[in-house]
Design a protein around this motif. Structure first.
Motif, mmCIF file in Angstrom:
data_model
loop_
_atom_site.group_PDB
_atom_site.id
_atom_site.type_symbol
_atom_site.label_atom_id
_atom_site.label_comp_id
_atom_site.label_asym_id
_atom_site.label_seq_id
_atom_site.Cartn_x
_atom_site.Cartn_y
_atom_site.Cartn_z
ATOM 1 N N UNK A 296 -11.882 19.345 19.229
ATOM 2 C CA UNK A 296 -13.296 19.704 19.305
ATOM 3 C C UNK A 296 -13.544 21.057 18.643
ATOM 4 N N UNK A 297 -12.616 21.973 18.829
ATOM 5 C CA UNK A 297 -12.713 23.308 18.206
ATOM 6 C C UNK A 297 -12.783 23.180 16.682
ATOM 7 N N UNK A 298 -11.925 22.359 16.107
ATOM 8 C CA UNK A 298 -11.934 22.158 14.651
ATOM 9 C C UNK A 298 -13.229 21.479 14.212
ATOM 10 N N UNK B 12 -5.409 29.330 15.666
ATOM 11 C CA UNK B 12 -5.241 28.219 16.600
ATOM 12 C C UNK B 12 -6.082 28.412 17.859
ATOM 13 N N UNK B 13 -6.596 27.326 18.371
ATOM 14 C CA UNK B 13 -7.464 27.360 19.545
ATOM 15 C C UNK B 13 -6.810 28.011 20.766
ATOM 16 N N UNK B 14 -5.537 27.734 21.070
ATOM 17 C CA UNK B 14 -4.919 28.374 22.243
ATOM 18 C C UNK B 14 -4.946 29.900 22.197
ATOM 19 N N UNK B 15 -4.937 30.487 20.990
ATOM 20 C CA UNK B 15 -5.004 31.948 20.885
ATOM 21 C C UNK B 15 -6.361 32.435 21.361
ATOM 22 N N UNK C 1 -13.246 25.984 27.235
ATOM 23 C CA UNK C 1 -12.761 24.609 27.425
ATOM 24 C C UNK C 1 -13.950 23.651 27.307
ATOM 25 N N UNK C 2 -14.519 23.609 26.137
ATOM 26 C CA UNK C 2 -15.718 22.816 25.878
ATOM 27 C C UNK C 2 -15.500 21.318 26.072
#
Length: 426
Positions: A180-182, A205-208, A290-291
């Motif tokens: 979803x982030x991408x 990266x999203x986790x960062x 956390x969308x």
């Protein structure tokens, strides 16, 4: 007038022949019980046709050619999948064709048994120099046919986009939050800056971002830094703070920023500048890290809009559209059309894709329902269809128009379009 395989397929699919009964070139009587299903992939043109040839019933595939000898021009003799062909439909039979086991493939020539007016209408349609081929005639098509075609291409669009997203989910090892982030990053690019936004998401990266979501300054620093905007010297406090934070975080996470020259500002309204979009993207990232989890619980459209109603960019952007240049009364609040665009191209696609991935029809239906509630997109292309008589009421319709134009109208595939077929059969 030139004959092509698409036109011959049209005649075969709808059995538009002037002669009855029908005969193969060897004199055997042909009865078409079912012409088969048009195949848009590799292999014979029509699959699973049901025919009666010389009193014998056949179930198999049908191949279409202008000339029978085109069989060799297309190298079908080297492909065993064509051994399943039970009838060779041709405009002109100039050569007998045999299967790999040397059995003759019955041939049906249609050169003299169709109404030439179909061909004349087809040529007139594809040669129209209008915004789309049937612009001058589409009002003659009943609304039910238009609605059916729009539903069909919208389904194609959702399936195509979901397949693309599912490939990305696989690449991300099943991380739907990251997917979803991408997808959001790509949507925030609004076409002009899609590529740099995609590169930004790939480099950060999203986790960062999730690890730093409690600190808005750090999230802003990561996003603007990775976008390449924090190089050089700054006189104002906010960009200096961002630069300091980014220099630390860059070393910590071993980050490499993208080239700032990739971002496009030319011929854009200041409120759409990539710096403004990056600020809005950052605000969304630190507000709701956390969308995806929240998206899955949204059942009403206003819940999706809620994600954007409380977005609060840094106060710096109240007086700036870019770094190093003050703009009095800068407006960085996202407009409803921008929000809707993101809902259409990110949230709805992810929701539909997850429904497909989990075989949960409820998620897919919810995505379609949202598209039916969201206002139609307004752009030159969509407006041109509306101006020529196609009713466009919501995003479901406007998304369908985009798909129809790209894969049918612009490619002159009127014979594969329900609207075009209806016009030709009038």
């Amino acid at each position: 007038m030139a004959i092509n395989e698409n036109f011959l397929s049209f005649l075969w699919q709808f059995r538009l022949f002037t002669a009855q009964p029908l005969y193969c070139v060897d004199g055997e009587r042909l009865r078409v019980i079912h012409p088969g299903w048009l195949n848009t992939h590799a292999g014979p043109d029509f699959m699973q046709a049901t025919l009666e040839i010389g009193g014998v019933r056949w179930v198999g595939n049908v191949e279409i050619h202008v000339n029978a000898s085109d069989w060799f021009l297309h190298n079908h003799e080297l492909d065993k999948s064509y051994d399943s062909v039970v009838l060779h439909v041709v405009y002109a039979h100039d050569r007998a064709i045999y299967r790999g086991n040397q059995t003759l493939i019955p041939a049906f020539e249609i050169k003299e048994i169709f109404d030439v007016r179909y061909l004349q209408q087809y040529q007139q349609l594809i040669n129209e120099r209008t915004v789309f081929p049937c612009a001058a005639q589409v009002t003659h098509v009943d609304p039910l046919t238009v609605s059916w075609m729009l539903s069909r291409v919208l389904a194609d669009r959702l399936e195509r986009k979901s397949d693309e997203l599912l490939q990305q989910v696989k690449h991300l090892q099943g991380d739907w939050e990251a997917a979803l982030y991408h997808c959001l990053a790509r949507s925030f690019g609004f076409k002009t800056n899609t590529v740099p936004f995609e590169l930004l998401a790939a480099s950060l990266r999203h986790p960062i971002l999730v690890k730093h979501h409690r600190d808005p300054l750090q999230v802003d620093a990561l996003i603007f830094g990775q976008a390449g905007f924090l190089a050089g010297a700054f006189e104002e406090i906010y960009p200096q703070q961002l630069q300091e934070e980014y220099n630390y975080l860059r070393k910590k996470w071993r980050l490499v920023p993208i080239d700032v020259s990739l971002w496009k500002f030319l011929r854009m309204r200041p409120a759409s500048f990539p710096t403004v979009r990056l600020a809005q993207f950052a605000a969304l990232m630190w507000r709701t890290p956390v969308l995806f989890a929240e998206l899955m619980h949204c059942r009403e459209l206003h819940e999706l809009h809620h994600f954007f109603e409380q977005l609060s960019t840094a106060s710096y952007w109240d007086h700036h559209y870019t770094f190093k240049k003050v703009s009095a009364g800068a407006h960085t609040h996202m407009g409803i059309s921008s929000v809707n665009s993101i809902l259409i191209n990110a949230f709805c696609i992810v929701l539909y894709s997850y429904g497909k991935h989990t075989a949960n029809q409820e998620y897919k239906d919810r995505a379609i329902s949202f598209l039916e509630e969201i206002a139609a997109e307004r752009n030159h292309l969509v407006d041109s269809y509306a101006e020529n008589g196609i009713k466009i009421e919501n995003a479901f319709d406007s998304q369908a128009i985009l798909e129809l134009n790209k894969y049918y109208c612009s490619q002159k595939k009127c014979l594969n379009c329900g609207i075009g077929v209806k016009l030709l059969k009038r």
